[in-house]
Design an enzyme around this catalytic site. Structure first.
Site, PDB file in Angstrom:
ATOM      1  N   HIS A  68     -22.589 -12.309  60.471  1.00 25.99           N
ATOM      2  CA  HIS A  68     -23.794 -12.812  59.804  1.00 25.99           C
ATOM      3  C   HIS A  68     -24.813 -13.388  60.789  1.00 25.99           C
ATOM      4  CE1 HIS A  68     -22.405 -17.006  60.348  1.00 25.99           C
ATOM      5  NE2 HIS A  68     -21.203 -16.514  60.109  1.00 25.99           N
ATOM      6  N   ASP A  69     -26.079 -13.122  60.492  1.00 25.97           N
ATOM      7  CA  ASP A  69     -27.221 -13.700  61.209  1.00 25.97           C
ATOM      8  C   ASP A  69     -27.358 -13.220  62.650  1.00 25.97           C
ATOM      9  OD1 ASP A  69     -28.056 -15.608  59.024  1.00 25.97           O
ATOM     10  OD2 ASP A  69     -26.043 -16.371  59.408  1.00 25.97           O
ATOM     11  N   GLY A  75     -20.993 -15.024  64.442  1.00 27.57           N
ATOM     12  CA  GLY A  75     -22.259 -15.288  63.773  1.00 27.57           C
ATOM     13  C   GLY A  75     -23.345 -15.788  64.709  1.00 27.57           C
TER      14      GLY A  75
END
Length: 262
Positions: free
Chosen positions: A121-122, A139
């Site tokens: 994520h991200d 992340g």
């Protein structure tokens, strides 16, 4: 017309260009958009608020746009954005972003993402990168253009890897890697400038020599980092043919929050 295998499950709300191909037993969720010429192989799941550009190819058994593997995630409608002409091989996993960051995971264009690559994520991945088998990003990792991640390399969350860097096989990255640097090992250590990669991309001898001098200032001179950055600025003014590359190195050092691998 869009070619969808009769065993595939495509939500009627998904937006697919007329030239998209969807293979056998693949699943496409309602908030997915896929651009022209993209081919999705068999047994691929594309879910979440995921936007995919043109002429990408997804091989079998990948999971694209899944929920972030983050305990703080509460089901917010975060996104995954993928550019054009990416090759995504078997068993890759790319997650959507989280509300604790910009809310989006971004992967650029013209990347080779080989089997079992994980992009959490991200993360933000640039263009023209190569991720070999089992390369993994935790992340919030940012990876610049033309970076090569060798097999089984892994990056700690919130780290940044600068453009044209080369990460060796099984390397564990826990701090930022400046542009152009070759790094390997566990714990990781820098081993000079990615000279071969720069030659392949048309960097001149003068530019490469200037970057080698910049590397020596940062890693070999014994200077504190702040003083090394001042010397980099001087080198930049003295070598106009390499000024842009040297400025990218200096800007990266200024923006580092985790400290650079040294």
């Amino acid at each position: 017309m869009t070619v969808i295998h009769p065993t595939a499950v495509v939500d009627p709300r998904a937006e697919l260009d007329d030239t998209v191909e969807i293979g056998a037993y693949s699943v496409v969720g309602p908030d997915v958009r896929i651009g022209a010429g993209t081919r999705v192989g068999p047994h691929v799941v594309i879910d979440g608020h995921t936007t995919i550009g043109r002429d990408n190819q997804f091989f079998q058994f990948s999971s694209i746009g899944g929920a972030p593997q983050d305990k703080k995630h509460r089901g917010e409608p975060t996104r995954l954005e993928i550019g054009d002409r990416n090759l995504v091989r078997e068993f890759c996993t790319f997650n959507c972003g989280t509300a604790n960051d910009a809310g989006v995971t971004r992967i650029g264009s013209d990347n080779w993402l080989l089997a079992y690559v994980h992009i959490a994520h991200d993360c933000v991945v640039g263009n023209n990168t190569i991720f070999s088998n089992n390369a993994s990003l935790a992340g919030h990792v940012h990876v610049g253009d033309w970076v090569i991640m060798s097999g089984f390399s892994a990056v700690h969350q919130f780290c940044k890897i600068g453009a044209h860097a080369f990460v060796g096989m099984t390397t564990s990255i826990t701090q930022d890697v400046p542009p152009y640097v070759l790094i390997s090992g566990n714990p990781s250590a820098p081993h000079g400038i990615n000279i071969e990669g720069l030659k392949r991309r048309g960097y001149t001898r003068e530019q490469i020599n200037a970057l080698r001098n910049a590397y020596k200032l940062i890693y070999k001179s014994g200077l504190p980092l702040e003083q090394a950055k001042q010397e980099l600025a001087r080198l930049e003014s003295e070598t106009p043919e390499a000024a842009e590359a040297l400025r990218a190195m200096r800007d990266f050092l200024d923006s580092s929050t985790r400290g650079i691998a040294r």
